[in-house]
Design a protein around this motif. Structure first.
Motif, short mmCIF file in Angstrom:
data_model
loop_
_atom_site.label_atom_id
_atom_site.label_comp_id
_atom_site.label_asym_id
_atom_site.label_seq_id
_atom_site.Cartn_x
_atom_site.Cartn_y
_atom_site.Cartn_z
N GLU A 20 43.26 27.02 27.31
CA GLU A 20 44.63 27.52 27.07
C GLU A 20 44.65 29.03 26.86
N THR A 21 43.74 29.54 26.05
CA THR A 21 43.78 30.96 25.70
C THR A 21 43.09 31.85 26.73
N THR A 22 42.10 31.32 27.42
CA THR A 22 41.32 32.13 28.36
C THR A 22 41.78 31.94 29.80
N TYR A 23 42.10 30.72 30.17
CA TYR A 23 42.31 30.43 31.58
C TYR A 23 43.76 30.17 31.98
N ARG A 24 44.70 30.19 31.03
CA ARG A 24 46.11 30.05 31.40
C ARG A 24 46.46 31.28 32.24
N GLY A 25 46.96 31.06 33.43
CA GLY A 25 47.25 32.15 34.35
C GLY A 25 46.15 32.32 35.40
N ILE A 26 44.99 31.73 35.14
CA ILE A 26 43.90 31.73 36.13
C ILE A 26 43.80 30.32 36.73
N TYR A 27 43.56 29.33 35.88
CA TYR A 27 43.52 27.94 36.34
C TYR A 27 44.95 27.50 36.66
N PRO A 28 45.12 26.57 37.58
CA PRO A 28 46.47 26.02 37.82
C PRO A 28 46.99 25.39 36.52
N ASP A 29 48.27 25.61 36.23
CA ASP A 29 48.86 25.04 35.00
C ASP A 29 48.63 23.54 34.90
N GLU A 30 48.71 22.84 36.05
CA GLU A 30 48.51 21.38 36.03
C GLU A 30 47.13 21.00 35.52
N TYR A 55 28.59 39.23 29.81
CA TYR A 55 27.33 38.88 30.44
C TYR A 55 26.61 40.11 30.98
N GLU A 56 27.34 41.08 31.44
CA GLU A 56 26.72 42.34 31.88
C GLU A 56 26.17 43.11 30.68
N LYS A 57 26.90 43.10 29.57
CA LYS A 57 26.42 43.76 28.34
C LYS A 57 25.13 43.11 27.85
N MET A 58 24.98 41.82 28.10
CA MET A 58 23.78 41.09 27.68
C MET A 58 22.64 41.29 28.68
N GLY A 59 22.83 42.14 29.67
CA GLY A 59 21.76 42.49 30.60
C GLY A 59 21.76 41.74 31.91
N GLY A 60 22.80 40.99 32.18
CA GLY A 60 22.87 40.22 33.41
C GLY A 60 23.02 41.09 34.64
N ILE A 61 22.36 40.68 35.70
CA ILE A 61 22.48 41.34 37.00
C ILE A 61 23.27 40.39 37.89
N LYS A 62 24.42 40.86 38.39
CA LYS A 62 25.26 40.04 39.25
C LYS A 62 24.51 39.77 40.55
N ILE A 63 24.32 38.49 40.87
CA ILE A 63 23.55 38.12 42.06
C ILE A 63 24.37 37.34 43.08
N HIS A 64 25.56 36.88 42.70
CA HIS A 64 26.37 36.12 43.64
C HIS A 64 27.82 36.12 43.17
N THR A 65 28.72 36.27 44.12
CA THR A 65 30.16 36.13 43.85
C THR A 65 30.75 35.25 44.93
N ASP A 66 31.37 34.15 44.53
CA ASP A 66 32.02 33.26 45.49
C ASP A 66 33.21 33.95 46.12
N GLU A 67 33.55 33.51 47.31
CA GLU A 67 34.78 33.96 47.95
C GLU A 67 35.95 33.43 47.13
N GLY A 68 37.08 34.07 47.26
CA GLY A 68 38.28 33.61 46.57
C GLY A 68 38.71 32.25 47.10
N ALA A 69 39.52 31.55 46.33
CA ALA A 69 40.06 30.25 46.73
C ALA A 69 41.48 30.15 46.21
N GLU A 70 42.26 29.29 46.83
CA GLU A 70 43.63 29.11 46.36
C GLU A 70 43.64 28.67 44.90
N ASP A 71 42.73 27.77 44.54
CA ASP A 71 42.57 27.32 43.16
C ASP A 71 41.60 28.29 42.48
N LYS A 72 42.14 29.17 41.65
CA LYS A 72 41.33 30.22 41.02
C LYS A 72 40.36 29.68 39.97
N SER A 73 40.38 28.39 39.69
CA SER A 73 39.41 27.83 38.74
C SER A 73 38.07 27.59 39.41
#
Length: 168
Positions: free
Chosen positions: A25-35, A139-157
């Motif tokens: 509710e607090t993190t993903y409202r507006g990203i995940y579909p409301d349903e 995660y970047e602050k914790m030293g993570g190196i971004k290795i993969h990013t998925d393509e966008g999708a209609e369902d942002k979740s």
């Protein structure tokens, strides 16, 4: 404020599902579909938590506040969803909004790092939602190196970003 972190038990599954729904509710409202948020299936989530707890190759830690209520959780160990040839991941790291930004996420991350190291591994990965910029920054602050990013999708979740870590 004192927090206790311990392995979750089957008795915690209902409360873990409640925490997950609040974080959605607090993190993903507006990203995940409301349903998806509005129709959150508590019994399905309780079952998923029970399966993780029963899996001896994964550790699920619950974070308790001073009143004994669960305010977050973190899993580490065998990947919940396979990614390349990684054998270890931090699969879940959820904290209720009022408890974010005070070092508790870092404590959980370091606990997972230590657990993975003690199990004889020297690397792991983390996935997070592509649109959760706050988590990516952490995660970047914790030293993570971004290795993969998925393509966008209609369902942002669905789209994920993956980070690689060397055990420290």
């Amino acid at each position: 404020m004192q927090f206790k972190i311990r392995l979750a038990t089957a008795e915690n599954c209902g409360e873990l599902a409640q925490v997950k729904r609040k974080v959605w509710e607090t993190t993903y409202r507006g990203i995940y579909p409301d349903e998806k948020i509005d129709n959150f299936d508590f019994s399905l989530q309780e079952k998923k938590f029970a399966e993780i707890i029963a899996d001896k190759s994964i550790n699920l830690y619950a974070v308790f506040d001073e009143n004994g209520s669960i305010i977050g959780y973190m899993s580490c160990g065998r990947p919940l969803r396979k990614f390349k040839d990684y054998e270890q991941e931090i699969g879940l790291l959820y904290l209720l909004a009022p408890y974010q930004g005070n070092g508790l996420g870092k404590r959980l991350f370091l606990l997972a790092n230590e657990r993975i190291k003690n199990n004889g591994y020297n690397e792991f990965f983390i996935s997070c939602n592509k649109y959760n910029l706050k988590a990516q920054k952490f995660y970047e602050k914790m030293g993570g190196i971004k290795i993969h990013t998925d393509e966008g999708a209609e369902d942002k979740s669905i789209p994920q970003v993956k980070y690689h870590y060397h055990v420290t």
